[in-house]
Design an enzyme around this catalytic site. Structure first.
Site, PDB file in Angstrom:
ATOM      1  CG  ASP A   7     -26.690  -5.497   3.683  1.00 31.26           C
ATOM      2  OD1 ASP A   7     -27.928  -5.344   3.542  1.00 31.26           O
ATOM      3  OD2 ASP A   7     -26.149  -5.594   4.799  1.00 31.26           O
ATOM      4  CB  CYS A  64     -27.810  -2.371   5.196  1.00 31.05           C
ATOM      5  SG  CYS A  64     -27.619  -1.221   6.567  1.00 31.05           S
ATOM      6  CB  THR A  66     -29.838  -0.974  11.105  1.00 33.95           C
ATOM      7  OG1 THR A  66     -28.508  -0.812  10.591  1.00 33.95           O
ATOM      8  CG2 THR A  66     -29.891  -2.177  12.047  1.00 33.95           C
ATOM      9  CG  HIS A  97     -34.652  22.032   6.810  1.00 33.05           C
ATOM     10  ND1 HIS A  97     -34.898  22.250   8.148  1.00 33.05           N
ATOM     11  CD2 HIS A  97     -35.659  22.656   6.130  1.00 33.05           C
ATOM     12  CE1 HIS A  97     -36.005  22.984   8.270  1.00 33.05           C
ATOM     13  NE2 HIS A  97     -36.491  23.220   7.061  1.00 33.05           N
ATOM     14  NE  ARG A 131     -33.952  28.984   8.246  1.00 35.65           N
ATOM     15  CZ  ARG A 131     -35.177  28.851   7.738  1.00 35.65           C
ATOM     16  NH1 ARG A 131     -35.533  29.549   6.671  1.00 35.65           N
ATOM     17  NH2 ARG A 131     -36.045  28.007   8.278  1.00 35.65           N
ATOM     18  CG  HIS A 132     -32.641  25.339   4.893  1.00 37.71           C
ATOM     19  ND1 HIS A 132     -32.559  25.042   6.237  1.00 37.71           N
ATOM     20  CD2 HIS A 132     -33.875  25.859   4.688  1.00 37.71           C
ATOM     21  CE1 HIS A 132     -33.700  25.351   6.819  1.00 37.71           C
ATOM     22  NE2 HIS A 132     -34.509  25.865   5.907  1.00 37.71           N
TER      23      HIS A 132
HETATM   24  C1  RB5 Z   1     -26.079  -7.492   8.172  1.00 39.93           C
HETATM   25  O1  RB5 Z   1     -26.323  -8.555   9.017  1.00 39.93           O
HETATM   26  C2  RB5 Z   1     -26.304  -6.177   8.908  1.00 39.93           C
HETATM   27  O2  RB5 Z   1     -25.269  -5.963   9.818  1.00 39.93           O
HETATM   28  C3  RB5 Z   1     -26.424  -5.033   7.923  1.00 39.93           C
HETATM   29  O3  RB5 Z   1     -27.457  -5.274   7.027  1.00 39.93           O
HETATM   30  C4  RB5 Z   1     -26.695  -3.672   8.511  1.00 39.93           C
HETATM   31  O4  RB5 Z   1     -27.786  -3.690   9.378  1.00 39.93           O
HETATM   32  C5  RB5 Z   1     -25.525  -2.961   9.062  1.00 39.93           C
HETATM   33  O5  RB5 Z   1     -25.586  -1.812   9.517  1.00 39.93           O
END
Ligand code: RB5
Length: 146
Positions: A7, A64, A66, A97, A131-132
């Site tokens: 994104d 993205c 996070t 794994h 096993r994995h």
């Molecule tokens: C966008 O602002 C943000 O929410 C997105 O990039 C991401 O971190 C969502 O999980």
């Protein structure tokens, strides 16, 4: 072929990852977004997930802010095992794994240097099998029951 998508929050890091892939000689296909304009991460997580699940691409990378939202979206696609990694050990284990076929990165969490090391670790590590394989098959069976 590797599928890549992000994104707006991951757009800049995606540019750096694509440059790195090109330098490594890794072929990739960019599923967007194609500008830093605000957009919705599920669209790109789904696009990369579908590219991998259909066999169009062998593996994928999603980014993205996070890495959380886009990994959730990719994991909704049947056949996808997307791992959000913030360190090289996790990236290595996600392959050895879990046979992760998509790597997720958080662009607002990681510096570029670490992100590229995580990408290298992910790309250079093979699934250990044994096993994995049984455990990964169990993950996929959960999906089949849904
Ligand atoms: C966008 O602002 C943000 O929410 C997105 O990039 C991401 O971190 C969502 O999980």
């Amino acid at each position: 072929m590797l599928a890549i998508g992000s994104d707006h929050g991951g757009y800049e890091l995606k540019q750096a990852v694509m440059k790195h892939l090109a330098e490594r000689g890794v072929e990739y296909r960019d599923y967007g977004t194609y500008s830093p304009e605000s957009c919705d991460y599920p669209d790109y997580g789904e696009a990369v997930g579908r590219a991998v699940a259909s066999g169009e691409c062998e593996r994928g990378i999603v980014i993205c802010g996070t890495g959380i939202g886009i990994s959730m979206a990719a994991n909704k696609v049947r056949g996808v095992r997307c791992a959000l990694c913030g360190d090289c050990y996790s990236a290595q284990m996600s392959r050895e794994h879990n046979d992760a076929n998509v790597l997720a990165l958080g662009a607002r969490v990681l510096g570029e240097g670490l992100a590229l090391k995580i990408v290298d670790t992910y790309l250079d590590t093979a699934f250990a099998g044994g096993r994995h394989a049984r455990r990964v098959a169990k993950i996929m069976a959960i999906e089949d029951k849904a």
